[in-house]
Scaffold this motif. Structure first.
Motif, PDB file in Angstrom:
ATOM      1  N   GLN A 140      43.657  35.780  42.945  1.00 36.91           N
ATOM      2  CA  GLN A 140      42.220  35.894  42.688  1.00 36.91           C
ATOM      3  C   GLN A 140      41.452  34.766  43.381  1.00 36.91           C
ATOM      4  OE1 GLN A 140      40.859  36.583  38.683  1.00 36.91           O
ATOM      5  NE2 GLN A 140      42.707  37.678  38.126  1.00 36.91           N
ATOM      6  N   LEU A 192      41.177  35.555  46.973  1.00 36.88           N
ATOM      7  CA  LEU A 192      40.175  36.587  47.234  1.00 36.88           C
ATOM      8  C   LEU A 192      38.759  36.045  47.100  1.00 36.88           C
ATOM      9  CD1 LEU A 192      41.797  39.671  45.455  1.00 36.88           C
ATOM     10  CD2 LEU A 192      41.614  39.234  47.897  1.00 36.88           C
ATOM     11  N   SER A 229      38.039  34.286  50.137  1.00 40.06           N
ATOM     12  CA  SER A 229      37.765  35.248  51.207  1.00 40.06           C
ATOM     13  C   SER A 229      36.341  35.780  51.110  1.00 40.06           C
ATOM     14  CB  SER A 229      38.768  36.401  51.148  1.00 40.06           C
ATOM     15  OG  SER A 229      40.086  35.927  51.324  1.00 40.06           O
ATOM     16  N   GLN A 230      35.896  35.998  49.878  1.00 37.45           N
ATOM     17  CA  GLN A 230      34.520  36.443  49.696  1.00 37.45           C
ATOM     18  C   GLN A 230      33.536  35.400  50.217  1.00 37.45           C
ATOM     19  OE1 GLN A 230      34.412  37.272  45.487  1.00 37.45           O
ATOM     20  NE2 GLN A 230      34.849  39.441  45.787  1.00 37.45           N
ATOM     21  N   CYS A 247      33.453  35.647  53.889  1.00 32.27           N
ATOM     22  CA  CYS A 247      32.627  36.776  54.305  1.00 32.27           C
ATOM     23  C   CYS A 247      31.143  36.432  54.254  1.00 32.27           C
ATOM     24  CB  CYS A 247      32.924  37.988  53.415  1.00 32.27           C
ATOM     25  SG  CYS A 247      34.510  38.771  53.723  1.00 32.27           S
ATOM     26  N   ILE A 295      38.871  43.276  50.394  1.00 34.25           N
ATOM     27  CA  ILE A 295      38.479  42.675  49.113  1.00 34.25           C
ATOM     28  C   ILE A 295      37.955  43.730  48.149  1.00 34.25           C
ATOM     29  CG2 ILE A 295      36.840  41.084  48.035  1.00 34.25           C
ATOM     30  CD1 ILE A 295      37.071  39.357  50.530  1.00 34.25           C
ATOM     31  N   GLN A 296      37.250  44.721  48.665  1.00 34.04           N
ATOM     32  CA  GLN A 296      36.720  45.770  47.798  1.00 34.04           C
ATOM     33  C   GLN A 296      37.817  46.610  47.154  1.00 34.04           C
ATOM     34  OE1 GLN A 296      33.996  48.029  50.200  1.00 34.04           O
ATOM     35  NE2 GLN A 296      32.425  46.432  50.199  1.00 34.04           N
ATOM     36  N   VAL A 333      38.791  42.267  40.626  1.00 36.26           N
ATOM     37  CA  VAL A 333      38.989  40.884  40.231  1.00 36.26           C
ATOM     38  C   VAL A 333      38.615  40.696  38.775  1.00 36.26           C
ATOM     39  CG1 VAL A 333      38.401  38.479  40.775  1.00 36.26           C
ATOM     40  CG2 VAL A 333      38.510  40.184  42.593  1.00 36.26           C
TER      41      VAL A 333
END
Length: 205
Positions: A140, A143, A146-147, A150, A195-196, A200
């Motif tokens: 998590q 991720l 990563s968000q 982005c 990611i989508q 989470v």
């Protein structure tokens, strides 16, 4: 919070098999003692002598044997009860937590990171459940990072777009920025789609 593992799966398995072996041994010893007892021999000899003199019937003569048979059936039933109890304990302590972890791991593998393993037993299964929870938590965090990448990438693309429009830039700079923007845009879009695909865990959900 880490649990203190006071027991072990190996010790639990040994206890289960010792219980079954102890009950079986008691039944076997009891049956051997009954069949080899001098009292049983004396009673049978007396009954055979009385049977030969027609003082008793055949059924009455073999009554001690039937009593021994009934006792053997009772002892076998006791062993079966012990086995059933041990089996239920095995299912409760080992099989059910293991099945819970398998189902949770499958959902996590499918992308549902909101799942956690909840094991109350204090053995290797509980330790494995905590490892899975730590792994999910780390994933998590990855991720979420990563968000953030982005988001930063989108901001960078927007800034590049503004710089592109600056009148002082030559054609080579514009071409270079356009190529970089296109490559970064593809990577950000791909990472966003990945990611989508994950759900989470959210506090308060």
């Amino acid at each position: 919070m880490k649990l203190v593992y006071r027991g072990s799966l190996q010790r639990t398995m040994i206890i289960y098999f010792v219980l079954i072996g102890f009950a079986s041994s008691l039944v076997g010893i009891e049956f051997i003692l009954d069949t080899h007892s001098q009292e049983l021999r004396d009673v049978l000899l007396q009954n055979f002598e009385r049977l030969s003199r027609n003082e008793i019937q055949v059924d009455e003569a073999f009554q001690p044997v039937r009593s021994l048979r009934n006792k053997a059936i009772l002892m076998v039933c006791i062993v079966m009860i012990v086995v059933a109890i041990v089996l239920m304990m095995f299912i409760k302590k080992i099989t059910e937590p293991l099945q819970h972890m398998i189902e949770t791991a499958r959902k996590i593998s499918a992308g549902d990171l909101s799942r956690t393993v909840a094991i109350s037993t204090q053995n290797e299964l509980s330790e494995l459940g905590n490892v899975i929870n730590d792994l999910t938590s780390n994933l998590q965090e990855l991720l979420l990072l990563s968000q953030d990448v982005c988001t930063a990438g989108r901001h960078f693309i927007a800034e590049v777009e503004e710089i592109r429009r600056h009148p002082g830039m030559d054609a080579a700079d514009v071409e270079r920025l356009e190529a970089g923007q296109e490559a970064l845009g593809k990577k950000v879009k791909m990472l966003g789609k990945i990611i989508q695909g994950f759900e989470v865990f959210r506090i308060g959900k």
